[in-house]
Design a protein around this motif. Structure first.
Motif, short mmCIF file in Angstrom:
data_model
loop_
_atom_site.label_atom_id
_atom_site.label_comp_id
_atom_site.label_asym_id
_atom_site.label_seq_id
_atom_site.Cartn_x
_atom_site.Cartn_y
_atom_site.Cartn_z
N SER A 363 52.44 38.92 69.81
CA SER A 363 51.33 39.26 70.53
C SER A 363 50.35 39.95 69.77
CB SER A 363 51.49 40.02 71.91
OG SER A 363 50.32 40.21 72.77
N TYR A 364 50.56 40.24 68.48
CA TYR A 364 49.69 41.05 67.51
C TYR A 364 48.60 40.15 67.10
CZ TYR A 364 48.06 44.18 63.95
OH TYR A 364 47.47 45.12 63.16
N PRO A 365 47.26 40.58 67.19
CA PRO A 365 46.09 39.99 66.96
C PRO A 365 46.24 39.17 65.46
CG PRO A 365 45.54 42.18 67.05
CD PRO A 365 46.93 42.13 67.45
N ILE A 366 45.15 38.40 65.38
CA ILE A 366 44.84 37.93 64.07
C ILE A 366 44.14 39.08 63.39
CG2 ILE A 366 43.32 36.35 62.66
CD1 ILE A 366 44.07 34.25 64.58
N ASP A 367 44.71 39.70 62.21
CA ASP A 367 44.36 40.80 61.69
C ASP A 367 44.13 40.59 60.07
OD1 ASP A 367 43.84 43.37 60.68
OD2 ASP A 367 45.74 44.42 61.51
N ILE A 368 43.11 40.37 59.52
CA ILE A 368 42.71 39.81 58.20
C ILE A 368 42.12 40.88 57.67
CG2 ILE A 368 42.11 38.10 56.55
CD1 ILE A 368 42.73 36.11 58.81
N HIS A 369 42.42 41.80 56.68
CA HIS A 369 41.83 42.61 55.59
C HIS A 369 41.20 41.46 54.64
CE1 HIS A 369 43.63 46.51 56.69
NE2 HIS A 369 44.41 45.65 57.31
N ARG A 370 40.04 41.39 54.73
CA ARG A 370 39.33 40.26 54.08
C ARG A 370 39.50 40.40 52.59
NH1 ARG A 370 35.63 41.14 58.39
NH2 ARG A 370 34.29 42.40 57.06
N PRO A 371 39.76 39.40 51.77
CA PRO A 371 39.98 39.46 50.43
C PRO A 371 38.66 39.78 49.51
CG PRO A 371 41.11 37.39 51.40
CD PRO A 371 40.34 38.06 52.30
N ALA A 372 37.21 39.30 50.09
CA ALA A 372 36.29 39.43 49.17
C ALA A 372 35.43 40.69 49.38
CB ALA A 372 35.55 38.08 49.54
N ASP A 373 35.78 41.45 50.64
CA ASP A 373 34.76 42.78 50.79
C ASP A 373 35.90 43.83 51.32
OD1 ASP A 373 35.15 42.35 53.58
OD2 ASP A 373 33.76 41.14 53.62
N ASP A 374 35.17 45.03 51.82
CA ASP A 374 36.04 45.97 52.24
C ASP A 374 36.29 46.00 53.71
OD1 ASP A 374 35.82 46.81 49.66
OD2 ASP A 374 34.43 48.35 50.12
N GLY A 375 35.94 44.85 54.49
CA GLY A 375 36.02 44.81 56.05
C GLY A 375 37.25 44.11 56.29
N CYS A 376 37.26 44.06 57.52
CA CYS A 376 38.63 43.45 58.40
C CYS A 376 38.14 42.60 59.50
CB CYS A 376 39.40 44.61 58.77
SG CYS A 376 41.10 43.98 59.69
N ILE A 407 56.68 32.64 56.43
CA ILE A 407 57.06 31.30 57.33
C ILE A 407 55.73 30.35 57.12
CG2 ILE A 407 58.47 32.49 58.81
CD1 ILE A 407 56.27 32.05 60.91
N SER A 408 55.90 29.12 57.77
CA SER A 408 55.01 28.20 57.61
C SER A 408 53.89 28.53 58.56
CB SER A 408 55.74 26.70 57.99
OG SER A 408 54.73 25.88 57.86
N ALA A 409 52.80 28.84 58.17
CA ALA A 409 51.58 29.34 58.76
C ALA A 409 50.43 29.39 58.06
CB ALA A 409 51.73 30.63 59.40
N THR A 410 49.34 28.98 58.57
CA THR A 410 47.97 29.26 57.96
C THR A 410 47.66 30.66 57.60
OG1 THR A 410 46.61 29.39 59.94
CG2 THR A 410 47.08 27.28 59.28
N HIS A 411 46.74 30.75 56.72
CA HIS A 411 46.26 32.14 56.40
C HIS A 411 45.78 33.03 57.59
CE1 HIS A 411 43.91 35.18 54.37
NE2 HIS A 411 42.72 34.93 55.02
N GLU A 412 45.15 32.26 58.51
CA GLU A 412 44.88 32.90 59.69
C GLU A 412 45.94 33.40 60.50
OE1 GLU A 412 41.60 31.02 57.75
OE2 GLU A 412 43.44 30.18 58.54
N ALA A 413 46.77 32.41 60.78
CA ALA A 413 47.95 32.61 61.78
C ALA A 413 48.89 33.78 60.99
CB ALA A 413 48.92 31.43 62.01
N MET A 414 48.93 33.71 59.66
CA MET A 414 49.91 34.60 58.97
C MET A 414 49.46 36.12 59.14
SD MET A 414 50.59 36.76 56.50
CE MET A 414 49.04 36.68 55.48
N GLY A 415 48.05 36.11 59.34
CA GLY A 415 47.43 37.38 59.68
C GLY A 415 47.72 38.03 60.99
N ALA A 416 48.34 37.19 61.79
CA ALA A 416 48.79 37.77 63.09
C ALA A 416 50.43 38.04 63.03
CB ALA A 416 48.71 36.80 64.28
N ILE A 417 51.21 37.11 62.38
CA ILE A 417 52.62 37.19 62.50
C ILE A 417 53.29 38.00 61.56
CG2 ILE A 417 52.80 35.09 63.81
CD1 ILE A 417 53.82 35.08 59.96
N ARG A 418 52.53 38.66 60.63
CA ARG A 418 52.96 39.43 59.45
C ARG A 418 53.34 40.74 59.82
NH1 ARG A 418 49.16 43.04 57.62
NH2 ARG A 418 47.08 42.99 58.72
N VAL A 419 53.16 41.27 61.09
CA VAL A 419 53.59 42.85 61.24
C VAL A 419 55.40 42.93 61.27
CG1 VAL A 419 51.29 43.31 62.20
CG2 VAL A 419 53.13 42.44 63.81
#
Length: 479
Positions: A363-376, A407-419
């Motif tokens: 249930s964790y949200p898509i949480d991406i520390h953006r690679p190109a800047d200091d944001g999330c 596991i097999s996931a896109t960059h965005e989905a991995m941002g959710a399942i990585r915790v």
């Protein structure tokens, strides 16, 4: 400017001794590897676990809370072996908190790093898992597109370990990549989420910190926190602060501090006055490259002094704080992901998708520390979503399973399942699938998924019925 040609030497062929043979071999002793080994060893199989460090626990030992046990509706959606581990930590070592609701992270579970190392190892040895520390994975042994084991390097030299099924819990898809499984890295441009070197401060008045947030008048509140209402801090003595953007901007402007992050991230520890700081940020680090990791460690450590200066001089409660330790390694958020039988997508997460072959719920949200800047970037789905077994099964190579953030996931989905709680749930499923594979003498891709789901349910794993309710062992048909 010409680039020098790479230099090579020829390594003489040699016979590699076989140091061990197992039914199931787990590579990596982090959150997913711990539960994978425990599940695989449930009914007497010979299970081995190799780990390059001197302890198990992985990212549970670097000062981060465990995220993911609670869903976006406040219910607990990770159970089974991960829950048993937390209960034992709490009962025997006072090494874990309860699962605490959090408006931003849905739920946080604080753990004591040293207790994690001890309890995890106790559970593995009690289960009969043969744990081998100080041992590096060096290559996959593949015959006819089937993995037969791995090559390791250690103080003992170069050896082979054979197994009927191998579970890659390296976090970086090291085994899968070496075996020839197709993999991806990062977003569409190849950018990966930057890692963080966690560090710890003591002597912090955490009550002063939380009350400064809770009691600040709305019109004058410079301690605004991302998505977490001020009232939350008036009710909770252990918490995560994420925000204080204005305060940090002021510190940077007044003191010229170099802090590559736009948010203050403070995590209270289980010990009084202890906090962990999640604020270093090393963009451009590739967690699969030793030179890049070394550069990341150097840069991460160099960032700590300015962060401490900011905290001590600007953040309430930190006036008498002092530095105590850094985490034993960089916290890597993203590296390789396999291409499996199914690729989880952002659409699957945001649609709260149900899968017939679901082996875990997250249930964790898509949480991406953006690679190109200091944001999330943070995106919530409103409930929970399934993780399909097919995403743990790689393309091309047989007798191999993958669990954890690779596991097999896109960059965005991995941002959710990585915790971590989600990774533990995936590990439990992979270990049980490996056990079924060995007992049935069939490849992991060919096992009976309903049998795997039945065993998951019998061991207390949270799975959903199609209508979203929790499935149980008694309603097998509905599950």
């Amino acid at each position: 400017m010409s680039t020098a040609s790479p230099r090579f030497i020829q390594e003489p062929a040699r016979s590699i001794p076989v140091s061990a043979e197992y039914d199931v071999l787990v590579v990596g002793g982090g959150p997913s590897g711990l539960t994978a080994a425990l599940a695989a060893a449930e009914d007497g199989l010979r299970v081995g676990l190799i780990e390059s460090r001197s302890f198990v626990g992985g990212n549970m030992t670097i000062g981060l809370p465990v995220l993911g046990f609670l869903g976006q509706k406040g219910n607990q959606i990770i159970d089974g072996l991960p829950q048993k581990f937390i209960e034992r930590l709490r009962r025997e070592r006072q090494g874990a908190s309860e699962h605490r609701p959090c408006p931003l992270h849905m739920g946080i579970t604080l753990v004591e790093p040293e207790a994690v190392k001890t309890v995890a190892l106790e559970m593995l040895t009690e289960a009969g898992v043969d744990v081998l520390f100080y041992t590096f994975f060096a290559g996959a042994l593949v015959e006819n597109d089937t993995i037969r084991g791995v090559i390791t390097e250690s103080k003992s030299g170069r050896t082979a370990i054979l197994a009927k099924v191998v579970i890659d819990c390296s976090g970086d898809a090291d085994v899968a990549y070496s075996a020839g499984v197709p993999t991806e890295k990062g977003n569409a441009e190849g950018g990966m989420q930057p890692p963080t070197l966690m560090f710890c401060l003591a002597g912090v008045d955490t009550d002063a910190l939380r009350l400064s947030i809770a009691n600040a008048p709305p019109a004058a509140r410079t301690y605004l926190t991302d998505f977490i209402p001020a009232e939350y801090f008036g009710q909770n003595h252990q918490f995560i602060v994420v925000g204080m953007r204005e305060l940090m901007a002021k510190a940077k402007a007044e003191r010229g501090l170099q802090i590559p992050n736009e948010r203050t991230i403070i995590i209270t520890g289980l010990k009084k006055g202890e906090v962990w700081i999640n604020m270093t940020r090393v963009k451009g680090t590739d967690g699969t490259d030793a030179r890049s990791l070394t550069k990341g460690e150097i840069e991460g450590r160099a960032q700590i002094d300015d962060i401490v200066t900011y905290l001590v001089n600007y953040v309430p409660g930190f006036e008498k704080a002092y530095f105590t330790k850094t985490a034993p390694f960089l916290g890597i958020r993203e590296t390789r992901r396999i291409l499996g039988q199914y690729v989880m997508t952002q659409e699957d997460v945001l649609a709260c998708k149900h899968f017939d072959d679901a082996i875990a719920v997250a249930s964790y949200p898509i949480d991406i520390h953006r690679p190109a800047d200091d944001g999330c970037t943070l995106i919530w789905c409103g409930d929970c979503y399934d993780i399909p077994y097919r995403s743990l099964v790689p393309q091309k190579i047989g007798n191999l399973l993958v669990a954890g953030r690779s596991i097999s996931a896109t960059h965005e989905a991995m941002g959710a399942i990585r915790v971590m709680a989600t990774c533990m749930a995936m590990g439990e499923a992979a270990g049980r699938a490996a056990k079924i594979s060995v007992r049935g003498n069939r490849a992991p891709a060919e096992i009976d998924i309903e049998e795997l789901r039945r065993q998951q349910l019998e061991h207390g794993v949270y799975l959903r019925n199609p209508d979203g309710t929790r499935a149980g062992p008694s309603n097998r048909a509905a599950a």
